[in-house]
Structure formats: structure tokens, C-alpha cells
Scaffold this active site. Structure first.
Site, short mmCIF file in Angstrom:
data_model
loop_
_atom_site.label_atom_id
_atom_site.label_comp_id
_atom_site.label_asym_id
_atom_site.label_seq_id
_atom_site.Cartn_x
_atom_site.Cartn_y
_atom_site.Cartn_z
N LYS A 49 0.79 -1.24 0.00
CA LYS A 49 0.00 0.00 0.00
C LYS A 49 0.82 1.29 0.00
O LYS A 49 0.32 2.36 0.36
CB LYS A 49 -1.01 0.05 1.16
N HIS A 111 6.95 -7.42 -2.21
CA HIS A 111 6.76 -6.75 -0.92
C HIS A 111 7.71 -7.31 0.13
O HIS A 111 7.56 -7.02 1.33
CB HIS A 111 5.32 -6.95 -0.42
N SER A 141 -4.47 2.96 4.50
CA SER A 141 -4.66 2.32 3.21
C SER A 141 -4.69 0.80 3.37
O SER A 141 -5.52 0.10 2.76
CB SER A 141 -3.54 2.74 2.25
#
Ligand code: A3P
Length: 297
Positions: A49, A111, A141
Site C-alpha cells: 500500500k 513486498h 490504506s
């Protein structure tokens, strides 16, 4: 069948070598760790995010927008830029997707915290772009994302998510460890370009210039302007090949993937008491004065 998924079938969070993860991102671990990077691969690394999709779309447009515009119109972002460690059993793995990418360079998303990056990326000295986003907006988020994404653990209520985020009990672990770990690595690795979501909001054109410098691209003024205007939030929100509306695991009735795209939305979520608690904890965890993130611009 994703349509039948409800909160009881959400993936479970567990401790994986000290980082909170779910099966989806660890089940293909051998292949991820043994992934063969090529010297011209570009790795886009972020905490979830932080603006992954935004930077992915920018780079994909810069590299292939002129050469193969069809690609951008027909393939969703998650096929143009494979998600390295992702695995949906019997459907797809990020490593296979990356191996099958026809483009050069390959743009690959991850990630992973820095210590989990497959060693081949370091051996090949690949260019790596890291995007960080201020922890408060990142948390907000992520909360909305965990509410709408059926292959993420359920977010729970905001109050409990707030605590879990600070404790690092969300997928890909602690935001604090993630941004600090990558920042530290960058100090000794000139192949890492460390950028900030807030800077991209403040001046997208300037950040595109820096990206071009880093990867060695020199688009014309017109090309650059086209990219800049097409990656503005409202355009990307409408772009079916960039907005994840084609992915069945996300419930856009709960919230869209392109949700707000703002700096400072945390002010609409944090209570005054939460903000104080957050700041206190933040000071303890963020001890490197050279890493500064902006809560507003
Ligand atoms: P919000 O939930 O705050 O709106 P990621 O791609 O890493 O999952 O990050 C998603 C976040 O980036 C979402 O934040 C999303 O709206 C925002 N985002 C995506 N594209 C953007 C754009 N073109 N401009 C600004 N923000 C964007």
C-alpha cells in the site's frame, strides 16, 4: 472459488522467520529464493500500500508505452508486472509469471523485507526501486485493503487494526522494520533508488525524471508528459488495466483499490489519543534521523 470466500476462509497470519506472513506468499518459497534474476531486471519493492501500482504503471509506460501500446491496453498491471512471491495454488505463481515475461527489461514487484530478497538480484546487481509511504497513511490504506481483499486476513475493526499494525502483525510484517531495513541497505547499495509516495504526490513529473535518471531512460518531453498525465490518480482509477477491477478476489463494494490517493487521509481515521500513542511508539522505532517521512505536504 473466490466468489465463495468469506471471512472464515481468509488466510491465516503466521510467523515466518520473524515476519508475519500468509501461505500465499510463502508456499512457493524455494522457487522464490532460487529465482534467477537477469542483470537488466528491475525490481519494484515496497511495503504493501505504499504506491507499488503507481510506480509499476509509470515504469511500464516509460519502457513499453511507445513500443507496445497494446500491451498497456490489454494486460492488467499484475500480468505486466508479476508479483514475485505470490502463489495461488493451482492457478499461478509469480516466479512462473516472471519467467514467462516476454519483455526486456522485466519489471518485477515484491513486498519482501530486504533480508528475504532472492540473492540473485544482488548477484546480478539489478536496479531496485523502493517506495516508502508515511506510516499513518500506509496504515489507513492497508486497513481498507484488508477489508476488501478476500485473500488477506480480515482487518477487524479500525481500533484493533491500529494496534496490529504497530505490532507488525499484518502481512509482510512490521512497516518500521521494512522501511528501515531497506533504508539501511540503500546506504551501501547504489543499485537501490529509494523514493517516497509523498514526493510523488507533490511533484509526479520531478519523481518521473529521477526514475528516468536512475534506470537510464531519456524519453521526450511529450512522452514524459503523457505518462505524467495518464498516471494521475483519477486517470488510473478509471483505467481497468491498472485499477485491479479485473481481479476477482477484491470486493470493490467494500472499497475500491484506487481508494483516495491522498497524503494526510490518516487525519480522518486517527483519534487524538491514537495519534499520541502512535507518535510515542514511532519515536522508539524510528531512530535513524536521516530517514524522514512526511505526514502531510
Ligand atoms: P489509498 O488507499 O490511500 O487510496 P499499492 O499499489 O502499493 O497497493 O498502493 C495503493 C495505494 O496507492 C492506494 O492508496 C491507492 O489509491 C494509491 N494509488 C494508486 N495509484 C495512485 C495514483 N496514480 N496516484 C495516487 N495514489 C495512487
Amino acid at each position: 472459488d473466490f466468489n465463495k470466500m468469506d471471512s472464515s476462509s481468509r488466510p491465516k497470519l503466521y510467523d515466518f522467520h520473524g515476519v508475519a506472513m500468509t501461505d500465499i506468499f510463502t508456499a512457493n518459497w524455494e522457487n522464490v529464493q532460487n529465482f534467477q534474476a537477469r542483470p537488466d531486471d528491475i525490481l519494484i519493492a515496497t511495503y504493501p500500500k505504499a504506491g507499488t501500482t503507481w510506480v509499476s504503471q509509470i515504469l511500464d509506460m516509460l519502457y513499453f508505452g511507445q513500443m507496445s501500446p497494446e500491451r498497456l491496453k490489454t494486460l492488467p498491471i499484475y500480468e505486466r508486472v508479476p508479483f514475485l512471491e505470490m502463489m495461488i495454488p493451482n492457478v499461478v505463481t509469480g516466479t512462473d509469471q516472471a519467467d514467462k515475461l516476454p519483455t526486456t527489461p522485466r519489471l518485477i514487484k515484491t513486498h519482501l523485507p530486504v533480508q528475504f530478497v532472492p540473492k540473485s538480484f544482488w548477484e546480478q546487481n539489478c536496479r531496485i526501486i523502493y517506495v516508502a509511504r508515511n506510516a499513518k497513511d500506509n496504515m489507513v490504506s492497508y486497513y481498507h485493503f484488508d477489508c476488501m481483499n478476500l485473500v488477506q486476513p480480515a482487518a477487524g475493526d479500525w481500533k484493533s487494526f491500529f494496534q496490529r499494525f504497530m505490532e507488525g502483525k499484518v502481512v509482510f510484517g512490521s512497516w518500521y522494520d521494512h522501511v528501515n531495513g531497506w533504508w539501511k541497505k540503500k546506504q551501501t547499495h547504489s543499485n537501490i533508488h529509494y523514493m517516497f509516495y509523498e514526493d510523488m504526490i507533490e511533484d509526479t513529473g520531478r519523481e518521473i525524471d529521477k526514475l528516468c535518471n536512475f534506470v537510464g531512460l531519456s524519453p521526450s518531453v511529450e512522452e514524459k508528459e503523457k505518462v505524467r498525465s495518464e498516471v494521475q490518480f483519477d486517470s488510473m482509477k478509471k483505467n481497468k488495466m491498472a485499477n485491479y477491477s479485473t481481479l476477482p478476489v477484491m470486493d470493490f463494494k467494500v472499497s475500491p483499490f484506487m481508494r483516495k490517493g491522498k497524503v494526510g487521509d490518516w487525519k480522518n481515521h486517527f483519534t487524538v489519543a491514537q495519534n499520541e500513542e502512535f507518535e510515542e511508539d514511532y519515536k522508539r522505532k524510528m531512530t535513524d534521523p536521516t530517514l524522514q517521512l512526511r505526514w502531510e505536504i
